[in-house]
Structures are given as C-alpha cells and as structure tokens.
Design a protein around this motif. Structure first.
Motif, PDB file in Angstrom:
ATOM      1  N   HIS A 381      43.270  24.869  43.346  1.00 30.56           N
ATOM      2  CA  HIS A 381      42.496  23.916  42.552  1.00 30.56           C
ATOM      3  C   HIS A 381      40.996  24.137  42.588  1.00 30.56           C
ATOM      4  CE1 HIS A 381      45.550  21.347  40.841  1.00 30.56           C
ATOM      5  NE2 HIS A 381      46.228  21.495  41.962  1.00 30.56           N
ATOM      6  N   ILE A 382      40.496  24.972  43.484  1.00 27.68           N
ATOM      7  CA  ILE A 382      39.070  25.299  43.385  1.00 27.68           C
ATOM      8  C   ILE A 382      38.871  26.814  43.285  1.00 27.68           C
ATOM      9  CG2 ILE A 382      38.327  23.223  44.589  1.00 27.68           C
ATOM     10  CD1 ILE A 382      37.739  24.962  47.011  1.00 27.68           C
ATOM     11  N   GLY A 383      39.937  27.532  42.963  1.00 31.29           N
ATOM     12  CA  GLY A 383      39.819  28.951  42.658  1.00 31.29           C
ATOM     13  C   GLY A 383      39.535  29.852  43.834  1.00 31.29           C
ATOM     14  N   LEU A 384      40.018  29.491  45.034  1.00 29.92           N
ATOM     15  CA  LEU A 384      39.836  30.359  46.204  1.00 29.92           C
ATOM     16  C   LEU A 384      40.929  31.428  46.183  1.00 29.92           C
ATOM     17  CD1 LEU A 384      39.009  27.710  48.960  1.00 29.92           C
ATOM     18  CD2 LEU A 384      37.417  29.196  47.723  1.00 29.92           C
ATOM     19  N   LEU A 385      40.737  32.418  45.319  1.00 28.89           N
ATOM     20  CA  LEU A 385      41.775  33.405  45.066  1.00 28.89           C
ATOM     21  C   LEU A 385      42.088  34.240  46.302  1.00 28.89           C
ATOM     22  CD1 LEU A 385      43.653  34.690  42.982  1.00 28.89           C
ATOM     23  CD2 LEU A 385      41.790  36.213  42.322  1.00 28.89           C
ATOM     24  N   GLN A 386      41.078  34.814  46.910  1.00 29.24           N
ATOM     25  CA  GLN A 386      41.298  35.694  48.057  1.00 29.24           C
ATOM     26  C   GLN A 386      41.870  34.924  49.247  1.00 29.24           C
ATOM     27  OE1 GLN A 386      41.225  38.901  47.629  1.00 29.24           O
ATOM     28  NE2 GLN A 386      40.504  38.492  45.542  1.00 29.24           N
ATOM     29  N   GLU A 387      41.367  33.709  49.460  1.00 25.13           N
ATOM     30  CA  GLU A 387      41.893  32.900  50.559  1.00 25.13           C
ATOM     31  C   GLU A 387      43.366  32.573  50.331  1.00 25.13           C
ATOM     32  OE1 GLU A 387      39.133  32.478  48.987  1.00 25.13           O
ATOM     33  OE2 GLU A 387      37.466  32.133  50.376  1.00 25.13           O
ATOM     34  N   GLY A 388      43.701  32.280  49.069  1.00 27.29           N
ATOM     35  CA  GLY A 388      45.097  31.990  48.747  1.00 27.29           C
ATOM     36  C   GLY A 388      46.000  33.180  48.993  1.00 27.29           C
ATOM     37  N   ARG A 389      45.541  34.362  48.589  1.00 27.11           N
ATOM     38  CA  ARG A 389      46.322  35.580  48.842  1.00 27.11           C
ATOM     39  C   ARG A 389      46.534  35.769  50.346  1.00 27.11           C
ATOM     40  NH1 ARG A 389      46.161  39.009  44.135  1.00 27.11           N
ATOM     41  NH2 ARG A 389      44.294  38.713  42.857  1.00 27.11           N
ATOM     42  N   GLN A 390      45.486  35.531  51.132  1.00 26.92           N
ATOM     43  CA  GLN A 390      45.577  35.727  52.577  1.00 26.92           C
ATOM     44  C   GLN A 390      46.560  34.745  53.211  1.00 26.92           C
ATOM     45  OE1 GLN A 390      44.604  38.090  54.569  1.00 26.92           O
ATOM     46  NE2 GLN A 390      45.484  37.002  56.330  1.00 26.92           N
ATOM     47  N   MET A 411      51.390  30.214  44.060  1.00 23.61           N
ATOM     48  CA  MET A 411      50.715  31.500  43.843  1.00 23.61           C
ATOM     49  C   MET A 411      50.575  31.807  42.359  1.00 23.61           C
ATOM     50  SD  MET A 411      49.432  32.944  46.425  1.00 23.61           S
ATOM     51  CE  MET A 411      49.101  34.529  45.643  1.00 23.61           C
ATOM     52  N   VAL A 412      51.625  31.526  41.589  1.00 23.86           N
ATOM     53  CA  VAL A 412      51.547  31.742  40.138  1.00 23.86           C
ATOM     54  C   VAL A 412      50.481  30.827  39.544  1.00 23.86           C
ATOM     55  CG1 VAL A 412      52.803  31.538  37.955  1.00 23.86           C
ATOM     56  CG2 VAL A 412      53.928  32.534  39.950  1.00 23.86           C
ATOM     57  N   ASP A 413      50.416  29.595  40.029  1.00 20.18           N
ATOM     58  CA  ASP A 413      49.405  28.656  39.555  1.00 20.18           C
ATOM     59  C   ASP A 413      48.005  29.151  39.905  1.00 20.18           C
ATOM     60  OD1 ASP A 413      48.774  26.094  38.327  1.00 20.18           O
ATOM     61  OD2 ASP A 413      48.157  25.442  40.321  1.00 20.18           O
ATOM     62  N   LEU A 414      47.848  29.667  41.128  1.00 17.83           N
ATOM     63  CA  LEU A 414      46.553  30.190  41.570  1.00 17.83           C
ATOM     64  C   LEU A 414      46.110  31.352  40.691  1.00 17.83           C
ATOM     65  CD1 LEU A 414      44.259  30.409  43.693  1.00 17.83           C
ATOM     66  CD2 LEU A 414      45.792  31.840  45.056  1.00 17.83           C
ATOM     67  N   LEU A 415      47.007  32.300  40.451  1.00 20.34           N
ATOM     68  CA  LEU A 415      46.670  33.465  39.631  1.00 20.34           C
ATOM     69  C   LEU A 415      46.415  33.063  38.185  1.00 20.34           C
ATOM     70  CD1 LEU A 415      49.343  35.928  41.087  1.00 20.34           C
ATOM     71  CD2 LEU A 415      46.877  36.033  41.468  1.00 20.34           C
TER      72      LEU A 415
END
Length: 646
Positions: A381-390, A411-415
């Motif tokens: 919800h705040i676009g922390l893409l790399q943190e989410g992947r980790q 993960m699909v939502d994040l991407l």
C-alpha cells in the motif's frame, strides 16, 4: 490375604534396583514413615516389590507403593504385567476399588493426545472381566469422541449402558449424545436426544453446539427457542455460532436479549461479541464489552480476550486504542504481534508495521504466515517494492514458511500497484499452486489503475472461469473500457452480465448511532430524513467548493454529461452517511462509516476537506480488490497528507 504372599509368587529380577531401596526402607523403619518409592516400568515395580518383601516390612493395605501408579505403569504393558498389577490390587487393596484404580488412569488417557490408548485399556479390562461403572463408560465415551475411527466401539459402549441399566443416568446419556455428535452421527445424536425423558441444560447445549458448528443455525435456533431454561453456555453457543457463520447482526441481537435476562457473559461470550463488533464496526458496544472485561479482570492475563480487543479496535478504525491494549498486555503471542502489524498495515502505517516487526524479532517471537500477510500488505500500500520482495523470500528462507495463496495475492497486488503488470503476470504463471480469483483480481485492479486494457482482458478471462458469478470483476473491466471511452465494449460487458443474470452490486454505506444502524444506498434512500440529509450535504459541498474542491468526475464511468456525473457523485452512499452523521452527533465526535465497495477517489478527496472544515475524524472502512478489509482515516485538512489510504 496379604499374609499368604511369598517370594515365589513374583519374579525376582537379578539386576540391581534403580536406586537404594534398602536405604529408603531402613530410613522409613527408623523414622516410622513409609518409604518414598518411585518406579516408571513394570520391571522397576517388581524390583521394589521384591525388596519390600525381603525387608520384612509389614504387608498390608498401607503398602508404600501407589496403587494408582501401578495402574498407570502396567495398564498398556504386556498381558503378564497387566495381570501382575491386578494381583497387586487384590493383595493390597480392597477388591471393589480395582475399578476405581483403572478409572483414574482411563480418565488421564481419555484426555491425553493419544485417546486410543484409553480404548485399548478398556478392551483389556473387558477381556479381563473387570466390571465397569458409569465413570468407566464416560471416560471411554470421551475417548471415542476424540477418535474418528471409534464409532463401532462407541456403539458397543452404548449397548453396554443399556445392558448394565445405566439408561437413567443423565450424565452418561449426555456423554453418549456428545460422542455421536462429535463423530458426525447427527441422526443418532438427535434420536437419542429426543428419547431422553428428563433432559438437563447440558443435553440441550450439546445439541445446540453441534448444530452451530455445522452451520445449521436454523435448527440450532429452534432448539434454543424450545429450551425450558438456558445457561450462559446456551447463549454463548448461539452467539458464537452466528459470528462463525457470518451473521454478526443476529449475534449482537442475541447478546442484547441475553443482557435483558440479567445473565453475565463469560470469557467465550466476550470474545464472540467482540468479534461481531469487529465485523460490524460496532465501536460503542465494543468499548462497553472492553469495560466489562476490565471490571471482571478478563483482560489482564487473558491473551485471547486482548487479541480480540486488538482486532475489534483495528477494524473500527481505533488504531491508537488497539495499540494501547497491545502495549499493556502482560504476555503476547504471535497472534498479538501479527494482529497489530496487520492493523498498522490496514491503516496505511507501513513504517510502523515494519518497526513493530523488528521489535517482534527482538522479543524472539517467531513470525507465522499471518505475520507476513500483514507485512506484504503494508509494503503493497505504500509501494515498498524491494522490501516486499525481501519479505516474500525471507518467509521461506529464514523461517521455513511455505507461501499460501494469500501471500501470492499480496505479491501480485504489490507488483501490479507498482505498474509491473508483465512481471505480475509472469509471477502468476510460475506460482506452484493454482491462482485463485483473488490473485487474478489483484492483477485486474492493477490493470485498472494503470489503464492497461490488454492485461485487464486477460485477468477477466481467468476470472470468468474461477468466479463467474462475481459481478465486481465485470464492473472493473467495464470501468477500464469506460475510462478509455470504449463505450461499445462497455455495452458488451453489460449485455454479458445481463445474459448471465448478473446485476451490479449497488454501493451502500452504514453508520451506527446510539446502537441503531442506518443504511444508505447510492442514489436512493428511504431514510425518513433523506431530504434534510440532501440539504445538509448541498450546504457542505458548497463550503467544499470554496476550499477548492472540484468533483472528480472520472470516478463516474458512465456515458453522460459532466453535470449528471456530478449529481451521481453527490449522492454516493458514503457522502449521505457522512452528512447524516454530522447532523446527528455532537461537535468533535468521530464519524465512522462502513462501505461494501471501495471508496471512490472523489469521496476520498471530499472527506479530506470535510474533516478539516468540521474538525471531525472520519473513518471509512471498505473492502479492497484483494478482499482485505481496509480503513481510511482522515483527521483534519492540514494533516491529511500524513495519513495514507490503506
């Protein structure tokens, strides 16, 4: 009989005893106290017994060996050890007490992780001719109810109840009803229930609880209404059943009826009612239950009550209250940490969620799958893409947690939110489990945000197979077409919905005031104050325009002129609910609204301004495209940039 016992009656082991029995016996003789003798195997028991005989200690009923311990050690050993134990009972105890000794161990085994051992012991007792009593049979039936493959033995015990003349014992009859119900034999349980002449409240509670667990709430309610008397467990079973089967309104209705009887709730009732309050956003009642829990000291050391309080406050938009409960907990479980992390994520406070996770690690609390759903939700919800992947990698590599469908959906939502739609599609195609409608729905939502028609069409193609009756997905694709002004395709989607018998779910919002829930539907309402609400809303919108508010007509994806689009926006259900709340509450009172669909961009912007103009906190709870509850919290125009939509 004890005086006739000789050494030849028992096998004397040649190996030394496990500890100095002679010293213990000598000490007991000098102090005239029974020696403290322990054993954990039949072999050690025989050693001790032989030494006692050799010591010349008087052999009587005051034998310094626990007969209960003899039963526990020899119960499931070899047949010879079992017979040996029975000989000890006969020599040192009263013959009628043998059943009591075995019952003690049967009771322990029936509650153990291996209830089948109780059944094995009972079979051995029956083969040996030991006469059971009602306690014996109740312990065996308890073990049967916990052993899915023991129905045949349970029926045999039922026959034995009849044969031994125990049919008038209400305790044993209740245990039989419970056994049949636990093993899924509803017809047998109900048949026995019907023929019991003098049912007590426990009998009724067993059947009601069984029906609520199966979701047969109509039958459960019929039984509940027929009860001659009710206990707190009767009320709680019904309330918890309605909560479990997604009818929180009925749960709270029953709870209020229970209150009128003067009966006080117990811990289970409190948890069930708080869960219903969480589902409905009933903050006032939730606070009252919290006060009751504090009064009865249920909240201090009761982790379950505290966890449910945290969940209730989070879902009602009171994150600060939830955090206060969390901070004051004497003991926290992984559920407590996960709920609070998820709460910060739900309210768009990703940084706080990640910080709390760090504290969780410092406290050496191992995260579970739910913890990572909250973390991924926060990152999304705040676009922390790399943190989410980790986090997604860490849950498997560092904690051995196998990702579930919820994690893949996050993960699909994040991407998708990050605009990486191609990567999101590739991620879906490589999933080791079949994607469900939530996963494809997340991709569809990303396609709408980034106006990608091709990706939206691919997502809807899969959604039509997985969840063909969900009108929301068709509406999203229709909105994607409308945003691109492809009105023919919009009409095509609408014809498709009509042909399949689907109708667009109307947007509705509710607001609870003084225990009464007021509902509003977009564009229409039969509320008695609707004209006054419209006038109040018109005045409020006029003030908004002076503050620079411009209606975001892009949120109306219909083929009509701008003026009509603005009229549609003004009559959104959440705006009607907000206006009604402002009219009927004191200055400074927060406005709390529940909506069945997503809050549109125009209402979001309008509420920011309304919050500042009226100096009110506005909390709107809705449901997002990944089917997770989210909360929009606004508290004044000047500070709204610091508050994010979750």
């Amino acid at each position: 009989m004890a005086s006739s016992l000789t050494l030849s009656a028992f096998q004397i082991p040649t190996s030394p005893p496990c500890y100095n029995v002679n010293a213990a016996i000598a000490a007991s003789q000098s102090s005239r106290e029974a020696p403290d003798l322990h054993f954990s195997t039949p072999f050690q028991l025989q050693q001790l017994h032989a030494r006692l005989i050799k010591s010349g200690l008087p052999l009587s009923s005051s034998l310094p060996i626990s007969l209960t311990r003899v039963a526990a050690v020899c119960a499931l050993s070899s047949p010879s050890d079992f017979s040996y134990a029975r000989s000890v009972f006969l020599l040192y105890g009263d013959a009628p007490s043998e059943t009591l000794l075995w019952n003690t161990h049967l009771n322990t085994l029936s509650s153990s992780p291996c209830p089948g051992e109780a059944l094995a012991l009972f079979s051995r007792l029956r083969f040996a001719g030991v006469l059971p009593d009602t306690f014996t049979l109740s312990f065996v039936l308890k073990a049967c109810s916990r052993s899915p493959l023991s129905l045949l033995l349970g029926r045999a015990v039922h026959a034995l109840v009849e044969k031994l003349g125990f049919r008038s014992d209400i305790f044993i009859l209740n245990t039989l009803v419970h056994m049949y119900a636990s093993l899924g034999e509803t017809a047998s349980a109900r048949l026995l229930f019907n023929v019991i002449p003098a049912k007590d409240v426990v009998t009724w509670n067993i059947m009601i609880t069984h029906y609520t667990k199966k979701g047969e709430m109509v039958v459960a309610q019929q039984l509940f209404d027929s009860m001659p008397e009710r206990s707190v467990r009767s009320w709680t079973a019904m309330i918890a059943g309605y909560v479990q089967w997604k009818n929180p309104n009925e749960a709270l209705r029953l709870f209020r009826d229970m209150e009128t009887t003067g009966m006080e709730p117990n811990e289970v009732t409190v948890v069930a009612v708080l869960a219903a309050c969480a589902d409905l956003g009933e903050l006032d009642l939730g606070k009252r239950i919290h006060a009751f829990a504090m009064q009865c000291s249920l909240h201090k050391n009761n982790v379950r009550v505290c966890n449910t309080l945290i969940d209730m406050y989070i879902k009602c938009g009171c994150l600060q209250m939830a955090r206060q409960v969390f901070d004051e907990m004497a003991e926290r479980t992984v559920v407590s940490w996960s709920a609070m992390i998820g709460g910060h994520a739900m309210h768009g406070q990703a940084e706080e969620a990640l910080e709390l996770f760090s504290k969780m690690e410092e406290a050496s609390v191992e995260p579970n799958a739910v913890t990572f759903v909250g973390l991924l939700h926060a990152c999304s919800h705040i676009g922390l893409l790399q943190e989410g992947r980790q986090f997604f990698r860490s849950m498997t590599q560092d904690y051995g947690i196998v990702p579930e469908i919820e994690h893949y959906g996050c993960m699909v939502d994040l991407l998708s939110r990050a605009g990486l739609l191609e990567e999101a599609r590739e991620f879906i195609n490589k999933m080791p489990i079949e994607p469900n409608s939530v996963v494809w729905g997340a991709l569809l939502g990303g396609a709408k945000v980034h106006k990608n028609i091709e990706m939206g069409e691919e997502a809807i193609h899969n959604l039509m197979e997985l969840d063909p009756r969900n009108d929301g997905y068709y509406v999203v694709l229709s909105n994607i077409y409308a945003d691109a002004e492809r009105w023919e395709d919009v009409a095509k989607i609408r014809r498709m919905m009509k042909d399949r018998g689907l109708k667009k779910t109307p947007g509705w919002s509710t607001i609870s005031l003084d225990g009464v829930v007021h509902s509003f539907i977009a564009g229409e309402s039969d509320h008695p104050q609707i004209e006054e609400i419209h006038r109040s809303l018109d005045e409020l919108l006029e003030k908004l325009r002076h503050r620079g508010y411009v209606p975001d007509t892009s949120a109306v994806l219909l083929d009509m002129d701008e003026k009509n689009k603005e009229r549609v926006l003004y009559h959104h259900s959440e705006k009607l609910a907000a206006a009604y709340g402002l009219m009927n509450t004191a200055n400074g009172t927060p406005i709390r609204i529940m909506k069945n669909l997503r809050v549109c961009s125009d209402c979001h912007a309008a509420f920011k301004l309304i919050s500042g103009i009226t100096n009110r906190e506005i909390v709107v709870r809705d449901r997002n495209r990944t089917d997770l509850l989210t909360t929009l919290v606004l508290s004044g125009y000047n500070s709204h940039k610091k508050l994010k939509e979750s």
